[in-house]
Scaffold this motif. Sequence first.
Motif, short mmCIF file in Angstrom:
data_model
loop_
_atom_site.label_atom_id
_atom_site.label_comp_id
_atom_site.label_asym_id
_atom_site.label_seq_id
_atom_site.Cartn_x
_atom_site.Cartn_y
_atom_site.Cartn_z
N ARG A 9 -7.31 1.41 -7.31
CA ARG A 9 -7.04 -0.04 -7.36
C ARG A 9 -6.59 -0.54 -8.79
N SER A 10 -6.88 0.08 -9.84
CA SER A 10 -6.32 -0.21 -11.18
C SER A 10 -4.95 0.29 -11.09
N PHE A 11 -4.63 1.23 -10.31
CA PHE A 11 -2.99 1.84 -10.22
C PHE A 11 -2.33 0.75 -9.55
N PHE A 12 -2.74 0.22 -8.59
CA PHE A 12 -2.17 -0.97 -7.74
C PHE A 12 -2.03 -2.23 -8.65
N VAL A 13 -2.87 -2.52 -9.27
CA VAL A 13 -2.90 -3.74 -10.03
C VAL A 13 -1.68 -3.64 -11.17
N THR A 14 -1.80 -2.29 -11.73
CA THR A 14 -0.82 -2.28 -12.76
C THR A 14 0.36 -2.22 -12.33
N MET A 15 0.73 -1.70 -11.13
CA MET A 15 2.28 -1.47 -10.62
C MET A 15 2.70 -2.98 -10.21
N SER A 16 1.68 -3.86 -9.69
CA SER A 16 2.28 -4.98 -9.06
C SER A 16 2.23 -5.94 -10.21
N ASN A 17 1.42 -5.74 -11.45
CA ASN A 17 1.98 -6.56 -12.47
C ASN A 17 3.12 -6.34 -13.12
N ILE A 53 -2.82 24.71 -8.27
CA ILE A 53 -3.58 24.26 -6.87
C ILE A 53 -4.76 23.42 -7.42
N LEU A 54 -5.66 24.02 -8.19
CA LEU A 54 -6.71 23.14 -8.91
C LEU A 54 -6.19 22.22 -9.74
N SER A 55 -5.34 22.22 -10.52
CA SER A 55 -5.01 21.02 -11.38
C SER A 55 -4.27 20.12 -10.46
N SER A 56 -3.69 20.51 -9.47
CA SER A 56 -2.88 19.38 -8.69
C SER A 56 -4.17 18.55 -7.79
N ALA A 57 -4.74 19.44 -7.35
CA ALA A 57 -6.01 18.49 -6.87
C ALA A 57 -6.80 17.70 -7.65
N ALA A 58 -6.98 18.05 -8.86
CA ALA A 58 -7.80 17.55 -9.88
C ALA A 58 -7.04 16.07 -10.37
N VAL A 59 -5.76 16.23 -10.44
CA VAL A 59 -4.68 15.13 -10.71
C VAL A 59 -4.83 14.03 -9.55
N TYR A 60 -4.72 14.48 -8.09
CA TYR A 60 -4.67 13.65 -7.24
C TYR A 60 -6.08 12.78 -7.12
N MET A 83 0.89 -1.18 -0.02
CA MET A 83 0.00 0.12 -0.02
C MET A 83 1.03 1.06 0.14
N LEU A 84 1.94 1.31 0.93
CA LEU A 84 2.65 2.40 1.03
C LEU A 84 3.62 2.71 -0.29
N PHE A 85 4.09 1.58 -0.90
CA PHE A 85 4.95 1.80 -1.98
C PHE A 85 3.74 2.44 -3.20
N THR A 86 2.58 1.89 -3.30
CA THR A 86 1.68 2.34 -4.10
C THR A 86 1.39 3.79 -4.10
N VAL A 96 4.38 10.31 -6.52
CA VAL A 96 5.54 10.83 -7.57
C VAL A 96 5.21 10.74 -8.90
N PHE A 97 4.16 10.16 -9.20
CA PHE A 97 3.46 10.10 -10.81
C PHE A 97 2.65 11.22 -10.78
N GLY A 98 1.84 11.88 -9.87
CA GLY A 98 1.10 12.99 -9.74
C GLY A 98 2.02 14.15 -9.82
N LEU A 99 3.13 14.10 -9.15
CA LEU A 99 4.25 15.40 -8.91
C LEU A 99 4.57 15.40 -10.47
N ILE A 100 4.90 14.44 -11.16
CA ILE A 100 5.62 14.68 -12.69
C ILE A 100 4.73 15.33 -13.47
N ILE A 101 3.17 14.90 -13.22
CA ILE A 101 2.11 15.39 -14.04
C ILE A 101 1.97 16.97 -13.63
N ILE A 102 1.96 17.25 -12.28
CA ILE A 102 1.73 18.63 -11.94
C ILE A 102 3.10 19.44 -12.31
#
Lengths: 400, 292
Positions: free
Chosen positions: A238-246, A223-230, A177-180, A186-192
């Motif tokens: 959930r699908s992020f978790f699955v993708t990562m573990s795969n 700020i608004l766009s970062s909120a939207a991204v997160y 969970m923590l890793f996800t 990090v992924f969000g930070l890159i997009i922001i």
Amino acid sequence: MSKTNIQKKSSKRDLSSNAFRETMAAYGFLLPNFLGFAIFTAIPVVVSLFMAFTYWNIFSKPIWIGLDNFRSLLWFRHDGGHLVPNDPFFWQYLYNTVFLMMGIPLGMAGSLILALMLNQKIKGVVFFRTVYFLPSVSAGVALLILWKYIFNSEVGLLNQCIRSAGAVIYASKPLAMLFTIFCAAVFGLIIIGIIASVLSFLSWICEKLKFYWPEWLYRILVILSSAAVYIIIAAYGRSFFVTMSNFMGDPPNWLGMVSWAKPSLMFMGFWGSIGGFNAILYLAALQGVPRSMYEAAEIDGASGWKKFWSVTWPMISPTTFYIMIMGVIAGMQSGFMQAKIMTGGGPVGSTTTLEYYLYKTAFENFNMGYASAISWFIFIVVLMLTLITWKLGGQLVSYE
Amino acid sequence: MNKLGLGTKIFLYVILTLGAISMVIPFLWMLSTSIKQPGEVFSTTGGIKWIPEHFFWHDTMVDGKLVRAWWGNYPDAWNAVNLPRLYLNSIYVAVCVTLGQVSTSIMAAFSFARLRFPGRDRLFLAYLATMMIPGSVTMIPVFVIFKHLGLINTYSALIIPGMFSAGGTFMLRQFFMSLPGELEDAAKIDGCGYIGILRNVVIPLSKPAIATITTFTFMGSWGGFMWPLVVTISEQLRTIPIGLNYFVGVNFTNYTQMMAVSMMAVIPVILLFIFNQRYFVEGIKMSGFGGR
């Protein structure tokens, strides 16, 4: 009276014979290099231009075909109602080349950060310098072979690391969970970061157009766009978790997949280009910034970050500019060794650059005329890009 | 720069160390693989094995008999690609190219920086402009020239085109410009000609810059790939990169040997760099290279 006249005359003759001697010496010193320049640059350029208008396979005589090479390289034709390029490969390879060149600014940023760190007064600078310069020093076939092996899907270092890390992380639920969450952050930070840089670019353009938007609007947008991204990331958690573990369980075959081959090569280029000549140039530029300017900035109450933007960055901007132009020139002509040694240009031509295409056309298919046309295309693009960078750089660079 | 706080310092060290590790790990892995037995690279279970099981020796079958060999990949690889020949070729070519390029560049740069003659600035601009011409434009005609001279597949073809460079001339010129003129005048009064000034004043004062471009030229020639690939055919002329490339084509599944060969190809340049690195920053800073 007459004596001074004679003196004048003789000194004048002396001077002119001195100048003559100097000129002769200068030409003498220049001669070897100039001959080489004439034989290996000037004449070949002219010959190459001539060859671009011929069909020539080395074995028979060249046939003058006018603009045909350029027409089949650059033109489009109608095919069943669609506009189709005459040489679709060329456009794909051009795209590949430009895509791979997007790694240049990343490498420059890496070099700059490294140079900034190595410019601090800390112990062991020489050691760090040597270590960071290892990749660019040993760059070449041997290193590409090493990386081909690192990217190997079965026994490669990269996938072994990913697999063993994945095995540890996904063995316990909290860690997973923590890793996800960490990866999502990090992924969000890159997009922001991308959003913020696009916004600041927009505001820069608006400034040029004498249209100022208030600072708070910029902040609220970020700020608004970062909120939207997160929120979006959380919704797809959930699908992020699955993708990562795969991904961690079965990492991709980096060089064998169309979608990963180019990013893999870019990653390798990034690793190799952090140290190296660019970092040396940056280091030299940083050491050339006079201390008094930092002291003046400190008196004005500038902090570390502010000092960088108001003193360091403008002072080293000529170097940045130079590295950028050189990077563009080199980038247009890159990718030959990687393709020849690591990927063979594949999969499905996704890592074939113009340079490799040129080599194949000239020395595998022996179509010298067409290859010359490709090289002239590269030349003209380099020329135009250089002029554009020159023009843009002239505005951004401060020479004081 | 001013003094750093303890926190910043620790942060800096952590980042630098992490980065340094990521720079070195591929090389360590190369070393590790090069002393493994071929079977060992495939043991993917349970993380990465850094230190091979049989560190100093491995067992090979020779004519049906088990033989204990020391660091077997290295001698095997050494024989497989005829490394001594590759080394000698590479060294010969790189030394000739470096000597040629550095000496022609020094002379041209001295002329551009220190002497006055008609057309100097225009000629220098022409030199600068040629730095922008892609190598690929000139490569095919140069190949054709060498083919007509019957020099394909000779050392001349490997060496001569590399002996002239606008880049080296440019960099040395910038450096020579920064030297004080008084020394030159003093040498002139002592009766030195232009060759004397170049040899006794300019060259001794420019050691860092000359060392820098010497090293870069040497390394560039050592790593050169496309041109040697185009102009060499016979095995006798292969330089190290070309030899490695043929080895890849023939033998890529033999990872341990590959890494041993790569290791041997990489070590000389690394040594050269370590010997010369103290000159680099000095040489580049003083030459004002980099658009300044």
